[in-house]
Motif scaffolding. Structure first.
Motif, PDB file in Angstrom:
ATOM      1  N   GLN A   1       0.814  -1.220   0.000  1.00  9.68           N
ATOM      2  CA  GLN A   1       0.000   0.000   0.000  1.00  9.68           C
ATOM      3  C   GLN A   1       0.847   1.270   0.000  1.00  9.68           C
ATOM      4  O   GLN A   1       0.334   2.361  -0.230  1.00  9.68           O
ATOM      5  CB  GLN A   1      -0.946   0.016   1.208  1.00  9.68           C
TER       6      GLN A   1
ATOM      7  N   CYS B   1     -10.714   0.197   3.450  1.00 15.12           N
ATOM      8  CA  CYS B   1      -9.288   0.074   3.164  1.00 15.12           C
ATOM      9  C   CYS B   1      -8.734   1.461   2.852  1.00 15.12           C
ATOM     10  O   CYS B   1      -9.375   2.229   2.124  1.00 15.12           O
ATOM     11  CB  CYS B   1      -9.102  -0.846   1.954  1.00 15.12           C
ATOM     12  N   LEU B   2      -7.560   1.763   3.384  1.00 17.97           N
ATOM     13  CA  LEU B   2      -6.960   3.075   3.137  1.00 17.97           C
ATOM     14  C   LEU B   2      -6.647   3.276   1.646  1.00 17.97           C
ATOM     15  O   LEU B   2      -6.501   4.407   1.202  1.00 17.97           O
ATOM     16  CB  LEU B   2      -5.692   3.252   3.976  1.00 17.97           C
TER      17      LEU B   2
ATOM     18  N   HIS C   1      -3.542  -8.384   1.202  1.00 15.54           N
ATOM     19  CA  HIS C   1      -2.803  -7.359   0.456  1.00 15.54           C
ATOM     20  C   HIS C   1      -1.461  -7.909  -0.055  1.00 15.54           C
ATOM     21  O   HIS C   1      -0.987  -7.515  -1.116  1.00 15.54           O
ATOM     22  CB  HIS C   1      -2.495  -6.149   1.349  1.00 15.54           C
TER      23      HIS C   1
ATOM     24  N   HIS D   1      -7.455  -9.209   6.149  1.00 15.94           N
ATOM     25  CA  HIS D   1      -7.403  -8.130   5.153  1.00 15.94           C
ATOM     26  C   HIS D   1      -5.958  -7.779   4.791  1.00 15.94           C
ATOM     27  O   HIS D   1      -5.608  -7.689   3.608  1.00 15.94           O
ATOM     28  CB  HIS D   1      -8.133  -6.910   5.742  1.00 15.94           C
ATOM     29  N   GLU D   2      -5.113  -7.628   5.811  1.00 14.78           N
ATOM     30  CA  GLU D   2      -3.719  -7.224   5.542  1.00 14.78           C
ATOM     31  C   GLU D   2      -2.941  -8.336   4.847  1.00 14.78           C
ATOM     32  O   GLU D   2      -2.146  -8.082   3.950  1.00 14.78           O
ATOM     33  CB  GLU D   2      -3.017  -6.807   6.839  1.00 14.78           C
TER      34      GLU D   2
HETATM   35 ZN    ZN Z   1      -6.470  -2.521   2.868  1.00 11.83          ZN
END
Ligand code: ZN
Length: 156
Positions: free
Chosen positions: A51, A88-89, A134, A130-131
């Motif tokens: 990210q 999510c950012l 990624h 979630h992480e």
């Molecule tokens: Zn995310």
């Protein structure tokens, strides 16, 4: 404190598989610190290296119970089910409804490159799943059962 630019959905770096971390060095330590700084500044509960444009299997999580570092994390156990809102950012202003395990057990390395197991329920389980996704180039939007919603709509 150093903030890094958060990459957004549509950027290719978010769709790539990340590489395993084989040794800890100053550069990687700085990355971990920057991930925490950037996550806290943005008001998130997790942030993964891709990210911020780095294809390493590293992520950080803090759901309010203290910082957790994930290095080469792997889900080794799960139980139950939870369905709820997830954001999510890298997908600002949106949320989706996603079903996740209610409990997960994760094998990971610490910053000192020691193997440990982390267990999480509810929001922590959701954040861990979630992480980790990624790191395999996946975004929660693929799992959103009813598409994406605008966060703004909620307030109306
Ligand atoms: Zn995310």
């Amino acid at each position: 404190m150093a903030l890094r630019k958060i990459r957004e959905m549509g950027e290719e770096v978010l769709t790539k598989h990340c590489k395993e971390v084989t040794k800890m060095n100053l550069r990687t330590k700085l990355l971990i610190n920057d991930l925490f700084d950037t996550m806290y500044e943005a008001g998130g509960v997790g942030l993964a290296a891709p990210q911020v444009g780095i294809l390493k299997r590293i992520a950080v999580v803090d759901i309010g119970d203290g910082p957790i570092v994930l290095i080469n994390p792997e889900i080794v156990g799960q139980d139950g089910e939870q369905t709820g809102e997830e954001g999510c950012l890298s997908v600002p202003g949106k949320y989706g409804i996603v079903t996740r395990p209610n409990y997960v057990k994760v094998k990971t390395l610490t910053e000192g490159m020691e193997e440990v197991f982390i267990e999480g329920e509810e929001l922590l389980a959701r954040a861990l799943c979630h992480e980790i996704e990624h790191l395999d180039g996946k975004l929660y939007v693929e799992l959103a059962e009813d598409g994406l919603h605008d966060v703004e709509d909620e307030k109306e």
